[in-house]
Design an enzyme around this catalytic site. Structure first.
Site, short mmCIF file in Angstrom:
data_model
loop_
_atom_site.label_atom_id
_atom_site.label_comp_id
_atom_site.label_asym_id
_atom_site.label_seq_id
_atom_site.Cartn_x
_atom_site.Cartn_y
_atom_site.Cartn_z
N HIS A 177 -39.78 -13.88 11.16
CA HIS A 177 -40.27 -12.79 10.29
C HIS A 177 -39.14 -12.00 9.63
O HIS A 177 -39.42 -11.15 8.79
CB HIS A 177 -41.14 -11.82 11.10
CG HIS A 177 -42.44 -12.39 11.53
ND1 HIS A 177 -43.34 -12.95 10.64
CD2 HIS A 177 -43.01 -12.51 12.76
CE1 HIS A 177 -44.40 -13.39 11.30
NE2 HIS A 177 -44.22 -13.15 12.58
N ASP A 212 -45.60 -21.86 14.10
CA ASP A 212 -46.03 -20.61 14.72
C ASP A 212 -47.35 -20.16 14.08
O ASP A 212 -47.61 -20.45 12.91
CB ASP A 212 -44.95 -19.54 14.51
CG ASP A 212 -45.22 -18.26 15.27
OD1 ASP A 212 -44.67 -18.11 16.38
OD2 ASP A 212 -45.99 -17.40 14.76
N HIS A 214 -48.11 -17.32 13.05
CA HIS A 214 -47.88 -16.36 11.96
C HIS A 214 -47.00 -16.98 10.88
O HIS A 214 -46.06 -17.73 11.19
CB HIS A 214 -47.21 -15.10 12.51
CG HIS A 214 -47.98 -14.45 13.61
ND1 HIS A 214 -47.74 -14.72 14.95
CD2 HIS A 214 -49.00 -13.57 13.56
CE1 HIS A 214 -48.59 -14.01 15.69
NE2 HIS A 214 -49.37 -13.31 14.88
N ASP A 301 -48.30 -19.71 19.86
CA ASP A 301 -49.36 -18.70 19.75
C ASP A 301 -50.58 -19.21 18.99
O ASP A 301 -51.52 -18.45 18.75
CB ASP A 301 -48.84 -17.39 19.15
CG ASP A 301 -47.91 -17.57 17.98
OD1 ASP A 301 -47.71 -18.70 17.52
OD2 ASP A 301 -47.37 -16.54 17.51
ZN LIG Z 1 -46.27 -15.89 15.91
#
Ligand SMILES: [Zn+2]
Length: 358
Positions: A177, A212, A214, A301
């Site tokens: 991120h 991932d 996200h 995740d």
């Molecule tokens: Zn994540």
């Protein structure tokens, strides 16, 4: 460029790890309008380490000190310098603070019409200058832990460039991120971007495959205009999933990087069958780019009982993901990102890596 793959360590997967990740141990994160025990905590990496250490198909190596150069190759040196001093500066102004979190963000917008940006002077304003959200506290040991994570990613990349077919970088804190000039989303330095840039700097074409849950907004941003690094991501659709403002399918790259970015947003409840079908599409895009080396941003995740996500991947699904990625036949650096279901995190990581090494 890369040499032939090393067959001297057939049957084992190299794991680069360090216990310095434990230096980053926030007490709380502000999420969903409340203080919570952190989802991103030292127990995550310890659980993965324990699961891999109990299996003799994994061999461990400590990271080398890579210095600042790999970080400053992908991040604003101002961000790096800020993170090195932020906790101490904040504690000079506010003694006794364990977790440092911004009160303000993007104060530069308040100067609209006043003649441009003014660099903040106070540490309180500086936090809002460099951070984009509230789940990423800076503690006394955060900078050291983030530096160690970069060392781990760099060392794993060097091993793969040196002929290891697969190396796993057990990085924590995670990184995907963090864009060029910001931190947030549990991420300080973008470990996967460090790995990809390090390999690209040797003349290799590189793909970052991000599995991932996200969207890896930071990695996408760092390479969005580059022709030598492709970014391909499967993730929860940003219409509902963090980071909300990136990860849409029409983000395809720009300038020299046109058509080197591929986003595959996923619906809530996506199961193994759908996920693996999308991963096959991702692998087709990777094969079309023709990389010399692959970096996988590995998040667990997407697991069906992850406490902060909403997909339905199973443990067996992670093994199949690893096998699909292995079929690309590329030297591969796996960089740890998210995954918050502590009970299954180690096993799921292990199954992905064994699938990849199969
Ligand atoms: Zn994540």
């Amino acid at each position: 460029m890369l040499g032939p793959l090393d067959s001297g360590t057939m049957g084992t997967v190299l794991v680069v790890a360090s216990d310095r990740h434990r230096l980053h141990a926030p007490l709380a994160e502000i999420e969903s309008s409340g203080f919570q025990a952190p989802f991103e905590h030292p127990g995550r990496a310890d659980a993965i380490h324990a699961a891999l250490a109990a299996d003799d198909r994994f061999e461990f190596a400590a990271p080398d000190d890579a210095g600042l150069a790999p970080i400053e190759a992908v991040h604003d040196p101002g961000l790096v310098a800020f993170l090195e001093r932020a906790w101490q500066d904040y504690n000079r102004a506010h003694p006794g603070t364990h977790d440092v979190v911004p009160d303000v963000f993007r104060m530069d917008a308040l100067r609209d019409g006043l003649g441009g940006f003014v660099e903040p002077v106070s540490i309180d304003a500086e936090l809002g200058r460099w951070c984009f959200e509230t789940t990423t506290p800076i503690t006394e040991g955060t900078y050291a832990a983030a530096r160690a994570a970069v060392d781990i990613a760099s060392t794993a990349t060097d091993r793969v460039l040196g002929g290891a077919g697969v190396a796993y970088a057990l990085c924590r804190p995670p990184g995907h991120h963090a864009p060029h000039g910001l931190y947030g989303g549990y991420c300080f330095f973008n470990n996967a971007a460090v790995a990809a840039h390090r390999a690209a700097a040797t003349g290799s074409r590189v793909t970052v495959l991000d599995v991932d849950y996200h969207h890896g907004n930071g990695t996408q941003q760092i390479f969005y205009r580059r022709a030598d690094v492709q970014y391909v991501s499967l993730h929860g659709d940003p219409v509902r999933a963090y980071p909300y403002v990136t990860g849409f399918a029409d983000e395809t790259g720009a300038g020299p990087g046109q058509r080197t970015n591929r986003n595959l947003p996923l619906a809530a409840g996506t199961d193994d069958a759908i996920y693996l079908g999308e991963l096959e599409r991702a692998c087709e895009a990777i094969a079309g780019f023709g990389p010399d080396l692959l970096v996988v941003s590995l998040g667990l995740d997407t697991y069906r009982s992850d406490p902060i996500c909403d997909l339905a991947v199973t443990t067996e699904g992670f093994a199949r993901q690893g096998e699909l990625v292995a079929a690309l036949g590329l030297p591969t650096v796996v960089v740890q990102e998210g995954g918050y279901d502590l009970a299954t995190l180690g096993e799921n990581t292990k199954r992905f890596l064994l699938g990849l090494a199969s």
